[in-house]
Design a protein around this motif. Structure first.
Motif, mmCIF file in Angstrom:
data_model
loop_
_atom_site.group_PDB
_atom_site.id
_atom_site.type_symbol
_atom_site.label_atom_id
_atom_site.label_comp_id
_atom_site.label_asym_id
_atom_site.label_seq_id
_atom_site.Cartn_x
_atom_site.Cartn_y
_atom_site.Cartn_z
ATOM 1 N N PRO A 224 0.801 -1.234 0.000
ATOM 2 C CA PRO A 224 0.000 0.000 0.000
ATOM 3 C C PRO A 224 0.832 1.282 0.000
ATOM 4 O O PRO A 224 0.548 2.204 -0.764
ATOM 5 N N VAL A 225 1.890 1.327 0.805
ATOM 6 C CA VAL A 225 2.659 2.567 0.892
ATOM 7 C C VAL A 225 3.354 2.886 -0.441
ATOM 8 O O VAL A 225 3.462 4.049 -0.841
ATOM 9 N N VAL A 226 3.794 1.851 -1.158
ATOM 10 C CA VAL A 226 4.467 2.066 -2.436
ATOM 11 C C VAL A 226 3.457 2.563 -3.476
ATOM 12 O O VAL A 226 3.736 3.491 -4.249
ATOM 13 N N ASP A 227 2.259 1.966 -3.485
ATOM 14 C CA ASP A 227 1.215 2.444 -4.406
ATOM 15 C C ASP A 227 0.811 3.876 -4.081
ATOM 16 O O ASP A 227 0.526 4.669 -4.981
ATOM 17 N N LYS A 228 0.797 4.211 -2.778
ATOM 18 C CA LYS A 228 0.475 5.594 -2.383
ATOM 19 C C LYS A 228 1.493 6.558 -2.996
ATOM 20 O O LYS A 228 1.140 7.591 -3.553
ATOM 21 N N ILE A 229 2.774 6.205 -2.882
ATOM 22 C CA ILE A 229 3.851 7.068 -3.399
ATOM 23 C C ILE A 229 3.701 7.274 -4.907
ATOM 24 O O ILE A 229 3.857 8.389 -5.404
#
Ligand SMILES: [Zn+2]
Ligand SMILES: [Zn+2]
Length: 276
Positions: A224-229
């Motif tokens: 999730p955090v990578v997709d957010k970025i």
């Protein structure tokens, strides 16, 4: 179950028993773990012995036999121009408290971009579409990956570690983690896992990646955090996908036809639609 799926599964099972009996035992153990969980917390009611189960189990068994070898070949081939960097063995110069978090970051970046490329490069999508043909989501469906697609994404995941000199132990750790995460994130489970749902891939998160809903298209490629970025995260509150699958005409319920699909005119015919 068709006779042909049963026969192909039986052959894969016998070969796996001779070559990697451990993998067969592991799959049997996973059955005992996941079946009760999926019964208790089912997102959608579906039979354990659903249509296509043997095809997906065949993918699991066969990929287990060959994909690691194919990944090694791809990694070494892709890393050839960078072998001089590996010679420096950067990993050995780093303290463990730096080397381990760095490996985690590189693995999640590599797997994100590997997966995203399989959606954006038409040639790669022909192979990845097999995975997106899943219409009934469960832990076994996680195995439905064309071996070439699986080897490509795995190679992208570990390539940065290989170039920086990480050793076999690191690759084995990544393989176990990635496999467990893949099984979990496809499970037919409705649990939402508050807070954790934005930290690690949960079924809710990855199910959106498989959704046919237009607004979920090409979302949730990795953590999730990578997709957010990178602006590709999608997990709306209080909503679930209407249906799973793909408009690419991958044959359902037939292992050999799924293996052949990327090389067919039907796969090529869809290219204009998937490159967006
Ligand atoms: Zn995908
Ligand atoms: Zn998936």
């Amino acid at each position: 179950m068709t006779k042909r799926s049963g026969l192909i599964f039986a052959v894969a099972l016998i070969v796996a028993l001779f070559v990697r009996a451990n993998a067969v035992v592991a799959i049997a153990a996973l059955f005992l773990v996941f079946v009760p969980i999926e019964k208790l917390f089912a997102l959608r009611p579906q039979r354990v012995f659903r249509r296509g189960l043997l095809t997906d189990l065949t993918h699991l068994l066969v990929n287990n036999l060959f994909v690691t070898a194919a990944t090694i070949v791809l990694v070494v081939a892709a890393a050839l121009p960078l072998l001089w960097v590996r010679a420096y063995d950067v990993e050995s110069m780093l303290a463990p408290e730096v080397a381990i978090p760095l490996a985690v970051v590189l693995v999640f970046l590599g797997s994100y971009w590997g997966h995203r490329l399989t959606h954006q490069v038409p040639f790669l999508w022909r192979f990845h579409a097999v995975h997106h043909s899943i219409e009934q989501m469960d832990w076994v469906a996680s195995g439905r990956l064309h071996p070439i697609d699986s080897a490509f994404t795995q190679a992208m995941t570990v390539l940065p570690l290989f170039v920086l000199g990480y050793d076999a132990g690191a690759f084995a750790g990544v393989a176990v983690f990635v496999t467990l995460l893949a099984l979990f994130q496809h499970a037919n489970v409705r649990l939402r896992f508050p807070v954790v749902r934005w930290v690690i891939n949960t079924p809710e998160w990855h199910h959106w990646h498989h959704a046919l809903d237009e607004e979920a298209r090409d979302k949730n490629f990795g953590l999730p955090v990578v997709d957010k970025i990178f602006g590709t995260a999608y997990m709306p509150k209080g909503k679930r996908p209407a249906a799973f699958g793909t408009t690419t005409p991958v044959p359902q319920y037939d292992y050999l036809r799924q293996l052949r699909f990327p090389f067919t005119a039907a796969a090529r015919g869809e290219l204009a639609d998937v490159s967006t």
